[in-house]
Scaffold this motif. Structure first.
Motif, mmCIF file in Angstrom:
data_model
loop_
_atom_site.group_PDB
_atom_site.id
_atom_site.type_symbol
_atom_site.label_atom_id
_atom_site.label_comp_id
_atom_site.label_asym_id
_atom_site.label_seq_id
_atom_site.Cartn_x
_atom_site.Cartn_y
_atom_site.Cartn_z
ATOM 1 N N PRO A 155 48.750 44.818 32.550
ATOM 2 C CA PRO A 155 48.334 44.656 33.946
ATOM 3 C C PRO A 155 48.851 45.754 34.862
ATOM 4 O O PRO A 155 48.214 46.085 35.869
ATOM 5 N N LEU B 201 42.378 38.110 33.091
ATOM 6 C CA LEU B 201 42.967 38.720 34.285
ATOM 7 C C LEU B 201 42.096 39.871 34.794
ATOM 8 O O LEU B 201 41.847 39.985 35.994
ATOM 9 N N ARG C 131 38.894 38.620 36.477
ATOM 10 C CA ARG C 131 39.104 38.010 37.799
ATOM 11 C C ARG C 131 39.403 39.046 38.870
ATOM 12 O O ARG C 131 39.269 38.768 40.061
ATOM 13 N N ARG C 132 39.818 40.213 38.452
ATOM 14 C CA ARG C 132 40.287 41.218 39.402
ATOM 15 C C ARG C 132 39.110 42.027 39.924
ATOM 16 O O ARG C 132 38.350 42.625 39.143
#
Length: 417
Positions: free
Chosen positions: A141, A195, A198-199
């Protein structure tokens, strides 16, 4: 963006290379072809290059081959191979290189390594054409944070996740394979994919899993039968473990994202990689040039296509000549296998006390007595594209003539460090 137009195929020489030519015949051809050129110089034998390209397609069994640009490092030869059936897309090695290739008209560029190039990310996210052509690698991330901080625009970033392919034994206490991605399980990959999805500004489009301990390690070492057997046993176990795990990871990832590709393998593992149903494409590049590190495989035997020549500048005594330069080591763990090898004429070897030198290299053997001042000795580099870091151009040979001289990345002023 349009795919670059394939360069015109040069006409055939009056004396084309035979399918299986002898070392002596090859040496004579290369000497004749380059007689008007000063040495040091580097060549690519196009008959061998094309034969190797065809053999990779045969080995891939209908799945597309993504060309590893780090193993070619020459735009003209990337264009040549991508114009052939069976090849689609580039696997690049830096973001700067990816953008440079995209601006030149290449499409479908997968950056195979994470980048911290903030200027490059600013350019990528500001240009819709570049953003559509380049897919970047992510396995953490924090890499997404770096990209967001560097953004120069709102273009969506195409993301490929990388799976750790290493074989781990004894509860992880023994590891075989490169230390690359921290993502190992379906849960690891699925969590990061969710993740990313969703970003805002990011989209997962692919998975890469490079099994270097299979693709980049020869399993038939000359004079080392026990070592070769151990490598084959390790690779058999690694292939079986990875096939199961990669399939599970792909199933999990397809729950989260619409995957465009699942990339795996390399020149040394083409057959086993494409045999996995989960894999949609295979990467290869070294198999086009066939450097010396790719001599030790049972599954295939390529033709050396990329060579460099050094001039004889001294004759210190019987059975020895000295050539100019020659200390061109390849990356990886330091050792004799990372040095180039004298190739033509046959029968030459290094002096164990000097090896390949910075400014001169003594060569020993009976063949030395037939060499005169100014004659050429032809060498093979240990790894493929790294040869191009030493030379500004490659002279392309058909038969016994140079049909074209083309710049390497270095010759175009690009180092991409």
């Amino acid at each position: 963006m349009a795919k670059p137009e394939a360069p015109a195929r040069p006409g055939s020489s009056t004396s084309p290379a035979p399918a299986q030519s002898s070392p002596a015949a090859d040496r004579a051809r290369y000497d004749r072809a380059t007689a008007h050129l000063d040495v040091p110089l580097a060549i690519v034998d196009l008959a061998a290059f094309d034969a190797n390209a065809d053999d990779l397609v045969r080995r891939a069994g209908g799945k597309p081959i993504r060309v590893a640009s780090k193993s070619v490092r020459c735009r003209a030869l990337l264009e040549r191979v991508l114009a052939r059936d069976g090849y689609a897309g580039i696997m690049s090695f830096t973001l700067e290189e990816s953008l440079w290739l995209a601006r030149a008209g290449f499409e479908d560029i997968l950056l195979a390594y994470p980048s911290a190039d903030r200027a490059g990310y600013a350019e990528l996210t500001a240009d819709p054409d570049l953003a559509a052509a380049v897919t970047v690698l992510v396995d953490d991330p924090a890499q997404l944070d770096l990209i967001d901080k560097a953004r120069g625009g709102s273009q969506e970033v195409r993301v490929c996740l990388e799976l750790d392919t290493s074989l781990q034994l004894l509860g992880g206490r023994v590891r075989v394979g490169a230390r690359r991605s921290p993502l190992r399980t379906p849960e690891d990959v699925g969590a990061l994919a969710e993740l990313v999805q969703r970003r805002p500004g990011f989209r997962v489009v692919g998975l890469m899993a490079y099994e270097g301990h299979i693709a980049g390690v020869g399993d038939s070492l000359a004079g080392r039968p026990v070592r070769s057997r151990m490598i084959r046993l390790m690779q058999a176990r690694a292939r079986a473990e990875l096939a199961v795990r990669r399939a599970a990871v792909v199933r999990r990832l397809r729950e989260v994202a619409d995957l465009e590709f699942v990339n795996g393998g390399g020149t040394g593992s083409v057959e086993s990689t494409v045999a996995e149903r989960a894999v949609t494409e295979v990467a290869a590049g070294s198999g086009l040039y066939v450097p010396r590190l790719f001599d030790n495989y049972r599954a295939f035997q390529g033709r050396p296509a990329a060579l460099f020549a050094l001039p004889v500048v001294r004759r210190p005594g019987l059975g020895v000549v000295t050539v100019l330069g020659g200390g061109y080591p390849a990356s990886g763990p330091a050792g004799p296998d990372r040095s180039p090898v004298p190739y033509l004429p046959t029968g030459l070897s290094y002096d164990a006390m000097e090896g390949a030198g910075e400014v001169q290299t003594p060569l020993l053997g009976a063949a030395a007595d037939d060499l005169l001042i100014g004659d050429r000795v032809w060498f093979r580099h240990a790894k493929a594209g790294e040869l191009c870091e030493r030379f500004a151009e490659l002279h392309l040979i058909e038969g016994d003539r140079v049909v074209r001289s083309v710049p390497t990345y270095r010759g175009e002023g690009k180092t991409f460090l």
